[in-house]
Enzyme design. Structure first.
Site, PDB file in Angstrom:
ATOM      1  N   ARG A 522       0.847  -1.195   0.000  1.00 44.66           N
ATOM      2  CA  ARG A 522       0.000   0.000   0.000  1.00 44.66           C
ATOM      3  C   ARG A 522       0.880   1.242   0.000  1.00 44.66           C
ATOM      4  O   ARG A 522       1.640   1.486   0.949  1.00 44.66           O
ATOM      5  CB  ARG A 522      -0.914  -0.006   1.219  1.00 44.66           C
ATOM      6  CG  ARG A 522      -1.663   1.295   1.480  1.00 44.66           C
ATOM      7  CD  ARG A 522      -2.728   1.570   0.475  1.00 44.66           C
ATOM      8  NE  ARG A 522      -3.579   2.667   0.925  1.00 44.66           N
ATOM      9  CZ  ARG A 522      -4.254   3.466   0.116  1.00 44.66           C
ATOM     10  NH1 ARG A 522      -4.163   3.290  -1.178  1.00 44.66           N
ATOM     11  NH2 ARG A 522      -5.004   4.428   0.590  1.00 44.66           N
ATOM     12  N   CYS A 523       0.803   2.021  -1.084  1.00 47.33           N
ATOM     13  CA  CYS A 523       1.552   3.266  -1.203  1.00 47.33           C
ATOM     14  C   CYS A 523       0.576   4.435  -1.285  1.00 47.33           C
ATOM     15  O   CYS A 523      -0.509   4.310  -1.850  1.00 47.33           O
ATOM     16  CB  CYS A 523       2.434   3.250  -2.446  1.00 47.33           C
ATOM     17  SG  CYS A 523       3.670   1.933  -2.440  1.00 47.33           S
ATOM     18  N   GLU A 612      -2.436   9.688  15.054  1.00 51.39           N
ATOM     19  CA  GLU A 612      -1.128   9.705  14.415  1.00 51.39           C
ATOM     20  C   GLU A 612      -0.346  10.985  14.699  1.00 51.39           C
ATOM     21  O   GLU A 612       0.878  10.986  14.721  1.00 51.39           O
ATOM     22  CB  GLU A 612      -1.338   9.553  12.918  1.00 51.39           C
ATOM     23  CG  GLU A 612      -0.104   9.369  12.098  1.00 51.39           C
ATOM     24  CD  GLU A 612      -0.487   9.088  10.673  1.00 51.39           C
ATOM     25  OE1 GLU A 612      -0.134   9.883   9.802  1.00 51.39           O
ATOM     26  OE2 GLU A 612      -1.182   8.083  10.450  1.00 51.39           O
ATOM     27  N   HIS A 648     -14.596   8.296  11.541  1.00 59.07           N
ATOM     28  CA  HIS A 648     -13.965   6.980  11.459  1.00 59.07           C
ATOM     29  C   HIS A 648     -12.505   7.078  11.849  1.00 59.07           C
ATOM     30  O   HIS A 648     -11.816   8.030  11.462  1.00 59.07           O
ATOM     31  CB  HIS A 648     -14.079   6.405  10.046  1.00 59.07           C
ATOM     32  CG  HIS A 648     -13.265   5.159   9.844  1.00 59.07           C
ATOM     33  ND1 HIS A 648     -13.570   3.970  10.472  1.00 59.07           N
ATOM     34  CD2 HIS A 648     -12.139   4.931   9.129  1.00 59.07           C
ATOM     35  CE1 HIS A 648     -12.677   3.063  10.145  1.00 59.07           C
ATOM     36  NE2 HIS A 648     -11.788   3.608   9.333  1.00 59.07           N
ATOM     37  N   CYS A 650      -8.985   4.408  12.165  1.00 63.65           N
ATOM     38  CA  CYS A 650      -8.545   3.051  11.840  1.00 63.65           C
ATOM     39  C   CYS A 650      -7.139   2.780  12.360  1.00 63.65           C
ATOM     40  O   CYS A 650      -6.295   3.669  12.373  1.00 63.65           O
ATOM     41  CB  CYS A 650      -8.597   2.808  10.336  1.00 63.65           C
ATOM     42  SG  CYS A 650      -7.657   3.958   9.336  1.00 63.65           S
ATOM     43  N   HIS A 701      -7.839  -5.359   5.524  1.00 61.29           N
ATOM     44  CA  HIS A 701      -6.443  -5.347   5.104  1.00 61.29           C
ATOM     45  C   HIS A 701      -5.901  -6.755   4.852  1.00 61.29           C
ATOM     46  O   HIS A 701      -4.704  -6.937   4.672  1.00 61.29           O
ATOM     47  CB  HIS A 701      -5.587  -4.627   6.146  1.00 61.29           C
ATOM     48  CG  HIS A 701      -5.852  -3.149   6.193  1.00 61.29           C
ATOM     49  ND1 HIS A 701      -6.906  -2.636   6.905  1.00 61.29           N
ATOM     50  CD2 HIS A 701      -5.236  -2.105   5.600  1.00 61.29           C
ATOM     51  CE1 HIS A 701      -6.911  -1.315   6.762  1.00 61.29           C
ATOM     52  NE2 HIS A 701      -5.919  -0.968   5.977  1.00 61.29           N
TER      53      HIS A 701
END
Length: 766
Positions: A522-523, A612, A648, A650, A701
């Site tokens: 995943r990029c 994050e 949301h 994740c 995922h």
């Protein structure tokens, strides 16, 4: 003479060659030999590009994740996967099964539970969490890194293996049986001793041993573990460069200076004020490595200013000075020169991985040979820095005025949640355990081809709109057939959840090839936030209106929140991030209000990256959370009580910020919980979360298809902590990376699980 080195290099390839090889292998289109060949070619190219360095990094290449690589090097393979590791199952396949649940040629039913995935410190890179039990045994398996060492020696005489330090490795992992992972330290250190001895046998002089936990707040047990580790590892027959990055050492500076290592790397971008104290506290024979090029962002380094403070240090340290980027260049794109469509002014302000190595080389030449030898390059750099600082494209007086006009009432809903919830229940009349998805549906080859045609001028706007509407209709029809309760339009028109919005906002620029790895194959291509942000026109309304016209069921408007747009962009560094986030919040607020005016009364504002952005030290969390939560509230809360706001999040542990998440006051929050087997919901045993919540039951995922029984079991676990009337049923995240052949049966099982739960609830009442 200053010594140059690098902490790590992007492994995906300038054109994402690794991604495409991985995915072809997983689909069974190439064999393992072809995948390994691609890896070998990429490593060779990376080392060739780094050939001007005095020391080449080795072991920074990975087929999925460097933490998972360390687990395999240490023989720490979960039993569910190691039991599959027979003569007929190659180690690389076992590796991929831990990473993603399946490898090549595995069917959906032969997959295993993938390893848990979470964010690497405060970056958008995800790692596979090491798993520990009281029965964990470490067994050295160094073949992968030894292969890379042998290859690298054909490119450069001086190589520097890069490994994760033992204490950080334990700190990153999770105990699966309630045991204390620090009890494993003695056994782990024995394995590390053997690994370092193996490096010495290969003629290695220096090893970079990464301990980024040193920029976090550590209790006495972890500090003692660091002392114990390096007291023992100092006996190893190699020199150790202890690498820290992503922040300041603060109270750990004295600890670092006492550890018996041969050198220390300090992130001088984030901790420049700690350079002199570190030099003063280290023994006079220790190497001091300074990270003087930002490895996390894409702005050019102000080379002259950097030399102004670096030259006196170089005069003092002489050959003890090493210079490098602040951290691994994994977090930036590969090569700016490939960008042929970027505005020339903006391009002149940027540096990707290749260009950062050029900056490092230029600084080394200036230090070692004198500024006069690089005078022309320094002048060119100075002009670019000044041009950016004075550009009218960066500063917008109207936006600055809007920010100055923000008042607290902008972040307040008209009524409390209980009052809103009653109005929303009456309006939408949803069943118990309502079902929905997170927003995106599979991005098929046809969808991507249509977007590419439109960008290249092969389709006009009317033709493009017609084809996108056909894809939206397909997504709505599939959801109707599945009998989902709250629908989404599927986001066929969106390339990326951040880039899509950035393309429609003033103050953003976009690269063609500025890809960085998020996890595995995943990029992402983060947009470049270079100036003040404003919204010229509505961004999503017409797509959502069209989708709503196709169904009588509620249609969610889908937006990305201001904090996530901020954290998943390359952000300007000339003003506080909080100010930039408020600009984004005002833009998203306008879009929310336009959606409501258009009759869209369920609006999801994704804040997948809220956690994050947390500072790495808890003592600094509240300041960030205050402006991050306020930014979300500004974006969300200009609506009527009947309008239901969703958000949301994740793949983030959020138990320790649950109060701030509750303060966001979203009517419904959906979160990832399936990989952790609902462990993330443990916090609700002690915290009364006030609003509705959708704990994910479908791990998107992995290609594995969860059964109805598995999803029912997960929701029953959730219902033990949260009242059933406040629970939603949904996947963990968006479905854009999956295929329809996986999505349809998984969602069929999810809807069946919700209906089974409703039946159980009815029987319990009767």
């Amino acid at each position: 003479m200053a010594t140059t080195h690098n902490l790590g290099f992007p492994r995906i390839g300038a054109q994402r060659e690794l991604k495409f090889a991985q995915e072809r292998y997983w689909r069974g289109e190439i064999d393992q030999a072809e995948l390994l060949k691609t890896g070998h070619q990429l490593r060779s190219l990376n080392w060739q590009r780094q050939s001007t360095l005095d020391y080449l990094p080795v072991g920074d290449f990975s087929f999925y994740d460097q933490v998972l690589d360390m687990s395999f090097t240490l023989g720490n393979i979960p039993s569910r996967a190691s039991n599959l590791h027979t003569d007929s199952a190659a180690e690389l396949d076992t590796y991929f099964r831990v990473a993603r649940g399946r490898s090549a040629h595995d069917s959906a039913c032969s997959g295993i539970h993938a390893g848990e995935m979470t964010k690497w410190f405060d970056t958008n890179y995800h790692y596979i969490v090491p798993e520990f039990t009281h029965e964990t045994v470490f067994t050295l398996k160094p073949e992968n890194v030894l292969t890379q060492i042998a290859e690298a020696k054909t490119h450069h005489k001086n190589i520097k293996p890069v490994i994760i330090g033992p204490v950080t490795y334990l700190w990153l992992g999770k105990e699966k049986d309630g045991s204390n992972k620090l009890d494993l330290l003695d056994q782990l250190l024995t394995t590390y001793q053997a690994l370092l001895a193996t490096f010495a046998d290969q003629g290695v002089e220096w090893v970079q041993i990464d301990e980024p936990i040193l920029v976090t707040e550590l209790d006495k047990h972890w500090k003692n573990a660091l002392r114990k580790s390096y007291d023992l590892l100092q006996e190893s027959p190699v020199k150790l460069l202890l690498a820290t990055y992503f922040g300041e050492l603060k109270e750990n500076l004295s600890l670092v200076s006492q550890l018996p290592v041969d050198g220390v790397h300090l992130d001088a971008i984030n901790a420049r004020h700690e350079v002199e104290p570190l030099i003063d506290s280290l023994p006079n024979h220790s190497v001091v490595s300074l990270g003087i090029i930002n490895g996390r962002n894409i702005w050019k380094t102000d080379l002259s200013t950097t030399l102004d403070w670096l030259e006196p240090i170089a005069a003092t340290l002489a050959e003890r000075l090493w210079i490098a980027p602040s951290c691994s260049l994994l977090h930036v794109p590969v090569d700016l020169e490939a960008e042929q469509q970027l505005d020339p002014d903006i391009k002149s302000w940027l540096a990707f991985a290749y260009q950062k190595l050029d900056e490092l080389d230029l600084l080394a030449r200036a230090l070692n040979l004198g500024r006069a030898k690089v005078a022309d390059e320094l002048e060119s750099n100075r002009q670019a820095i000044v041009n950016r600082q004075t550009s009218s494209r960066v500063h917008n007086p109207q936006v600055q005025h809007a920010i100055a006009s923000i008042y607290p009432h902008l972040g307040q809903r008209k009524s409390d949640f209980e009052h809103r919830a009653a109005l929303q229940r009456a309006k939408f009349n949803l069943p118990l355990y309502p079902t929905t998805t997170i927003g995106s549906f599979p991005q098929t080859t046809e969808i991507r081809a249509t977007r590419q045609q439109f960008k290249k001028g092969g389709l006009n706007e009317a033709e493009y709109t017609q084809q996108m509407q056909a894809e939206i209709k397909r997504a709505v029809d599939e959801q109707e057939a599945l009998d989902l309760d709250v629908l989404v339009h599927g986001e066929a028109e969106r390339n990326d959840m951040v880039e899509y919005f950035g393309e429609q906002l003033q103050g953003y620029a976009f690269s063609q090839y500025g890809w960085v790895q998020s996890y595995g194959s995943r990029c992402v291509k983060p947009p470049i936030l270079f100036g003040d942000i404003s919204r010229p026109k509505a961004m999503t309304v017409h797509w959502t209106q069209y989708a709503q016209s196709l169904t009588n069921k509620p249609m969610k408007g889908m937006l990305t929140g201001p904090v996530t747009i901020l954290n998943w962009s390359f952000v300007r560094d000339d003003q506080p991030r909080s100010r930039t986030c408020y600009q984004l919040a005002l833009a998203i607020r306008e879009e929310v209000q336009d959606l409501e005016k258009a009759g869209v009364n369920i609006i999801q504002i994704d804040e997948a990256a809220l956690r994050e952005g947390l500072p790495l030290r808890k003592s600094q969390w509240q300041s960030y959370l205050d402006w991050a939560v306020e930014s979300f509230r500004i974006s969300a809360n200009g609506v009527n009580d009947e309008t239901q706001i969703h958000t949301h999040m994740c793949y983030s542990e959020f138990n320790d910020i649950i109060e701030s998440i509750a303060n966001m006051d979203a009517d419904v929050i959906t979160i990832e919980t399936s990989r952790s087997d609902m462990e993330l919901l443990d916090v609700f045993e002690h915290f009364n979360y006030p609003n509705d919540i959708g704990p994910g039951v479908y791990d998107i995922h992995t290609p594995n298809i969860p059964s109805q029984a598995q999803m029912v079991a997960l929701m029953e676990k959730a219902a033990c902590r949260i009242p059933a009337e406040r629970l939603w049923v949904n996947p963990d995240c968006g479905l854009k990376t999956r295929q329809w052949k996986e999505v349809i049966p998984a969602l069929e099982n999810m809807v069946a699980a919700a209906k089974a739960l409703r039946q159980k609830a009815l029987k319990a009442v009767s």
